[in-house]
Write a protein that holds these residues in place. Structure first.
Motif, PDB file in Angstrom:
ATOM      1  N   UNK A   1       0.840  -1.207   0.000  1.00  0.00           N
ATOM      2  CA  UNK A   1       0.000   0.000   0.000  1.00  0.00           C
ATOM      3  C   UNK A   1       0.866   1.245   0.000  1.00  0.00           C
ATOM      4  N   UNK A   2       1.913   1.227   0.809  1.00  0.00           N
ATOM      5  CA  UNK A   2       2.833   2.368   0.841  1.00  0.00           C
ATOM      6  C   UNK A   2       3.532   2.542  -0.506  1.00  0.00           C
ATOM      7  N   UNK A   3       3.861   1.424  -1.145  1.00  0.00           N
ATOM      8  CA  UNK A   3       4.466   1.463  -2.479  1.00  0.00           C
ATOM      9  C   UNK A   3       3.545   2.217  -3.443  1.00  0.00           C
ATOM     10  N   UNK A   4       2.272   1.817  -3.453  1.00  0.00           N
ATOM     11  CA  UNK A   4       1.324   2.437  -4.371  1.00  0.00           C
ATOM     12  C   UNK A   4       1.119   3.917  -4.055  1.00  0.00           C
ATOM     13  N   UNK A   5       1.035   4.255  -2.795  1.00  0.00           N
ATOM     14  CA  UNK A   5       0.820   5.651  -2.413  1.00  0.00           C
ATOM     15  C   UNK A   5       1.980   6.530  -2.854  1.00  0.00           C
ATOM     16  N   UNK A   6       3.216   6.036  -2.655  1.00  0.00           N
ATOM     17  CA  UNK A   6       4.384   6.812  -3.090  1.00  0.00           C
ATOM     18  C   UNK A   6       4.415   6.914  -4.613  1.00  0.00           C
ATOM     19  N   UNK A   7       4.064   5.834  -5.279  1.00  0.00           N
ATOM     20  CA  UNK A   7       4.053   5.830  -6.746  1.00  0.00           C
ATOM     21  C   UNK A   7       3.005   6.810  -7.262  1.00  0.00           C
TER      22      UNK A   7
ATOM     23  N   UNK B   1       9.071  -1.056  -2.471  1.00  0.00           N
ATOM     24  CA  UNK B   1       9.105  -2.296  -3.263  1.00  0.00           C
ATOM     25  C   UNK B   1      10.199  -3.227  -2.740  1.00  0.00           C
ATOM     26  N   UNK B   2      11.378  -2.674  -2.477  1.00  0.00           N
ATOM     27  CA  UNK B   2      12.488  -3.467  -1.954  1.00  0.00           C
ATOM     28  C   UNK B   2      12.147  -4.047  -0.585  1.00  0.00           C
TER      29      UNK B   2
END
Length: 220
Positions: A185-191, A203-204
């Protein structure tokens, strides 16, 4: 008039529907597939969406288009890139690490591409994933990563990624744990916010969780 619903239906859903139709039709290598118009009517999506899904399947060597004749089911086993990759791995088992490293390169590049593209990073599919992460239904790891690579728009990268995925030691077919959902979820929000470096970092962190899970299984 072309149906305007494709924005509400994820690309992977379309591809999955197409594969189901192929299976239901009992198609074998060399058989002709239904036309774009027929598929669009059957799936209730726009022809442009069907066309793009077919292009991706063709890119993977699963179907082939013959000018003036239509689209036919292909023999993916004859795909040269598959043969080259499999031969490379079979000759040197240690190259599996190289496969994983290369796969990660493509996934990171896709995340960066979407983060830096205002149109791609604001697609409704990302919000749909965020909602799904909060729900009780399982989210398969592959669903998110494949959507990211597809939407990045690099068709050659998509083709290579699909092949690398087949030999990867990451259990793509398994559902995310709750800890993974939070990081994803954090990945998507930053993206979605255009923060490519932070998105890649999330992602890592996500794959580190999966890697730790796999290592724990081996130690049992």
């Amino acid at each position: 008039m072309e149906n305007s619903r494709p924005s509400s239906k994820r690309f992977l859903d379309i591809v999955a529907d197409l594969r189901t139709i192929i299976k239901e039709e009992g198609a074998v290598v060399g058989d002709k597939l239904p036309s774009e118009r027929m598929l669009a009517d059957r799936l209730q999506v726009g022809r442009s969406t069907i066309r793009e899904a077919l292009r991706s399947l063709e890119l993977l060597g699963l179907i082939e288009t013959r000018r003036g004749e239509g689209t036919f089911l292909a023999d993916y086993k004859k795909h040269q890139l598959v043969e080259v990759l499999s031969t490379f791995i079979l000759q040197n088992p240690q190259s599996l690490k190289g496969v994983e490293d290369t796969r990660r390169i493509h996934e990171k590049a896709a995340i960066e591409c979407i983060s830096n593209d205002p149109e791609r990073r604001t697609l409704p599919v990302w919000g749909s994933f965020l909602v799904k992460f909060q729900g009780p239904d399982p989210v398969i790891r592959e669903e998110l990563l494949q959507e990211i690579v597809v939407i990045s728009g690099n068709r050659l990268s998509l083709k290579i990624w699909f092949l690398l995925k087949q030999y990867s030691r990451v259990p793509y077919h398994e559902a995310m744990a709750e800890e993974e959902k939070e990081v994803a979820s954090n990945l998507l929000k930053e993206m979605m916010n255009g923060n490519s470096q932070l998105a890649v970092r999330q992602y890592t962190d996500w794959l580190d969780i999966v890697k730790g899970e796999r290592r724990g299984e081996h130690e049992c």
